[in-house]
Motif scaffolding. Structure first.
Motif, PDB file in Angstrom:
ATOM      1  N   LYS A   1       0.811  -1.215   0.000  1.00 45.19           N
ATOM      2  CA  LYS A   1       0.000   0.000   0.000  1.00 45.19           C
ATOM      3  C   LYS A   1       0.842   1.262   0.000  1.00 45.19           C
ATOM      4  O   LYS A   1       0.312   2.355   0.174  1.00 45.19           O
ATOM      5  N   GLN A   2       2.144   1.151  -0.146  1.00 47.24           N
ATOM      6  CA  GLN A   2       3.008   2.324  -0.151  1.00 47.24           C
ATOM      7  C   GLN A   2       3.792   2.390  -1.452  1.00 47.24           C
ATOM      8  O   GLN A   2       3.993   1.384  -2.128  1.00 47.24           O
ATOM      9  N   GLU A   3       4.251   3.619  -1.765  1.00 49.22           N
ATOM     10  CA  GLU A   3       4.930   3.842  -3.031  1.00 49.22           C
ATOM     11  C   GLU A   3       5.998   4.905  -2.849  1.00 49.22           C
ATOM     12  O   GLU A   3       5.868   5.811  -2.010  1.00 49.22           O
TER      13      GLU A   3
ATOM     14  N   TYR B   1       8.032   8.206  -3.964  1.00 50.57           N
ATOM     15  CA  TYR B   1       7.767   9.452  -4.684  1.00 50.57           C
ATOM     16  C   TYR B   1       9.050  10.276  -4.725  1.00 50.57           C
ATOM     17  O   TYR B   1       9.847  10.258  -3.774  1.00 50.57           O
TER      18      TYR B   1
ATOM     19  N   PRO C   1       5.504   9.538  -8.814  1.00 54.45           N
ATOM     20  CA  PRO C   1       5.763   8.188  -8.285  1.00 54.45           C
ATOM     21  C   PRO C   1       6.846   7.482  -9.101  1.00 54.45           C
ATOM     22  O   PRO C   1       7.006   7.731 -10.301  1.00 54.45           O
TER      23      PRO C   1
ATOM     24  N   SER D   1       9.173   3.487  -9.238  1.00 58.62           N
ATOM     25  CA  SER D   1       9.376   2.136  -8.699  1.00 58.62           C
ATOM     26  C   SER D   1      10.842   1.772  -8.831  1.00 58.62           C
ATOM     27  O   SER D   1      11.570   2.325  -9.663  1.00 58.62           O
TER      28      SER D   1
ATOM     29  N   ASP E   1       6.863   7.091 -13.238  1.00 54.49           N
ATOM     30  CA  ASP E   1       5.562   7.028 -13.889  1.00 54.49           C
ATOM     31  C   ASP E   1       5.506   8.016 -15.045  1.00 54.49           C
ATOM     32  O   ASP E   1       6.389   8.861 -15.205  1.00 54.49           O
TER      33      ASP E   1
ATOM     34  N   ASN F   1      -0.167   4.977  -1.040  1.00 52.72           N
ATOM     35  CA  ASN F   1      -0.724   5.134  -2.375  1.00 52.72           C
ATOM     36  C   ASN F   1      -1.974   5.996  -2.325  1.00 52.72           C
ATOM     37  O   ASN F   1      -2.784   5.896  -1.409  1.00 52.72           O
TER      38      ASN F   1
ATOM     39  N   LYS G   1      -5.889   1.108 -10.636  1.00 55.57           N
ATOM     40  CA  LYS G   1      -4.649   0.346 -10.565  1.00 55.57           C
ATOM     41  C   LYS G   1      -4.067   0.205 -11.968  1.00 55.57           C
ATOM     42  O   LYS G   1      -4.738  -0.236 -12.900  1.00 55.57           O
TER      43      LYS G   1
END
Length: 557
Positions: free
Chosen positions: A1-3, A5, A24, A26, A39, A132, A253
């Motif tokens: 549930k976390q991302e 940034y 965001p 990854s 992103d 998120n 999503k």
């Protein structure tokens, strides 16, 4: 549930600090490298900027607003090389609005600070781990609320208002029962044949049927992962396109959109003759957006050329599809009618026969038999044999010893069945010899109902005991009490069935003993497939009506 940034450029007000931009990203470890993937969209911290503006207006008594907060999301694919200018424009507008002491050049990596009495803006960058949040959804929601608050009569605002009214002020009309009734009324061919580029099950077909109803405005498809939700969405999209409509697919999503997009592309590629044909899927916010490709002059020209090429064949293709569906339905209906003539009892018989021949011996491969068109007589023979075996095994006591004696419990293969019938033929011949050797053997054997190999020796013992009681000339005159006791003992031991006393039928008992001795000697030469007590078996068979058995008749065998 976390991302993760990336925050860049921040604004501070009254001890609180907020990022102005964030994107965001990854991370993934590939071999000895850490790969960072950003992103395709950058977010402007609209709410934080509007909050600072509001507080500053109250402090200074001004009533200004920011133009840069009109859009919360910045799509990098649309900005391309202009993004640095966009960021510079936002920073410049903030500097002018808050009347900061200097301007910030984002092309200068040196840490910079611009400030006034209450506001500070820097060009600092941070990496943050944060929960998120659906930024796009929040942005749209806020815009819609603003439109409604301002009384704007736009299609988006009215559609949103209608959506809320449907669920708060009135319940949506349910068409589930109507769709179920319509589905139940369909014939089997109509359920199994569907014009669709992808396979559909019954539930997915019913969803498409519901969408055709005017009162059906909302559909909920639920299920755990892997149950076909994305497949259903793809079916809806394909059905919409085939009906000359456009469709918008939304998701909170990215992964869900990836799955649906892959399924749509795969489906379209299967029906495209030209692999270079540009699929008309516009994916907003994705890396490598197809926006430019779809709307380019070359692509539009290819689409028009393709349309002109296939326009004349369209009706022929439709007729081919219609005739193929009709032929499939006819084949299914004919197949269903053919199988409708098969009785379930026959299927159960075959299942029982296949199971009974699935032991350690040579199994019967029914699939091999069914593979040959000329195997029908063989199947009929197996069916007759199986019924005969089942009927023989179902004979009620005391004849049930036949099933055991003929080895029914061991018939679990072709070899076992062969041994079974060889034993039955040998037994038939032996019983015939017994009948020809001892005329009236059936009548003699009917005097006793219990007779086994051990009892055969017991008969001789009783005969000797009767001989001892019988004296020359006077017979049983002085041994009446012992004779009565011996008669009673004999009746119990052999279930003697004559109303006469056993000693009166002593000659017949001696004949039964001779028959038993003959049968025992004959049984020693029979195949080993026979089980149990052979004399008991012969005794039962000779007493059955219509003896000796005729193996040539499958039912008797």
């Amino acid at each position: 549930k976390q991302e993760f940034y990336l925050y860049f450029c921040d604004i501070a007000y009254e001890g609180s600090k907020y990022p102005i931009f964030y994107i965001p990203f990854s991370t993934a470890v590939k071999e000895d490298r850490l790969v960072v993937e950003f992103d395709a969209q950058v977010y402007l911290n609209k709410r934080a900027l509007e909050y600072v503006v509001q507080q500053e207006n109250e402090r200074t008594g001004k009533k200004g607003t920011l133009r840069c907060t009109a859009d919360r999301i910045v799509y990098l694919a649309q900005q391309e090389a202009r993004f640095p200018q966009f960021v510079s424009g936002v920073i410049a507008e903030l500097g002018n609005f808050f009347q900061l002491d200097k301007s910030l050049d984002i092309n200068d990596a040196t840490p910079r600070v611009a400030k006034n009495a209450a506001v500070r803006i820097t060009n600092a960058c941070y990496i943050a781990l944060f929960d998120n949040s659906d930024e796009a959804l929040l942005n749209d929601y806020e815009q819609i609320l603003q439109l409604l608050g301002a009384g704007a009569d736009t299609p988006v605002a009215q559609a949103f208002k209608g959506l809320i009214d449907d669920f708060i002020h009135r319940n949506p009309d349910s068409v589930a029962r109507e769709v179920e009734d319509e589905w139940d009324a369909l014939s089997v061919p109509d359920r199994l044949v569907c014009e669709s580029p992808i396979p559909l099950n019954g539930e997915q077909r019913q969803i498409l049927m519901a969408l055709l109803r005017d009162r059906c405005r909302y559909i909920t498809v639920e299920g755990p992962p892997g149950t076909g939700k994305s497949h259903t969405i793809t079916a809806i999209i394909c059905n919409t396109v085939l009906n000359n409509q456009s469709v918008l697919v939304l998701s909170d999503k990215k992964e869900a959109l990836d799955v649906v997009e892959d399924k749509i592309i795969s489906t379209l590629n299967r029906v495209r003759n030209d692999k270079k044909f540009q699929n008309p899927i516009l994916r907003l916010g994705s890396t490598g957006s197809t926006y430019a490709q779809i709307l380019s002059a070359g692509v539009m020209g290819d689409i028009k050329a393709h349309y002109r090429a296939v326009r004349k064949q369209h009706e022929a293709v439709r007729q081919t599809i219609a005739s193929s569906c009709a032929a499939l339905k006819e084949d299914i209906e004919a197949e269903a009618l053919s199988y409708g003539d098969i009785a379930l009892s026959n299927i159960k018989e075959w299942a029982a026969l296949e199971t009974s021949f699935d032991g350690d011996g040579q199994p019967v491969d029914f699939r091999e038999i069914l593979a040959h068109e000329d195997s029908v007589p063989d199947l009929e023979d197996l069916h007759s044999i199986s019924k005969a075996v089942q009927e023989l095994g179902a004979i009620q006591p005391p004849q049930s010893s036949i099933a055991v004696g003929l080895g029914l419990n061991g018939v679990d293969s072709i070899d076992g069945l062969s041994r079974f019938f060889k034993a039955a033929l040998s037994l038939e011949e032996m019983l015939g010899r017994a009948e020809s050797t001892y005329q009236g053997a059936v009548n003699d054997l009917s005097l006793v109902r219990n007779l086994s190999t051990a009892d055969g020796a017991g008969l001789s013992a009783f005969i000797h005991r009767y001989s001892d009681l019988r004296k020359p000339l006077i017979g049983y005159l002085f041994s009446r009490r012992a004779l009565d006791a011996l008669d009673q003992e004999f009746r119990v031991a052999f279930a003697f069935g004559s109303p006469d006393a056993p000693h009166v039928r002593l000659a017949d008992i001696e004949r039964i003993r001779n028959i038993a001795q003959f049968l025992r000697s004959e049984m020693e030469r029979l195949p080993s497939a026979l089980h149990g007590d052979g004399l008991t078996l012969c005794h039962v068979l000779l007493r059955l009506p219509g003896t000796p058995l005729k193996v040539s008749d499958p039912r008797n065998s």
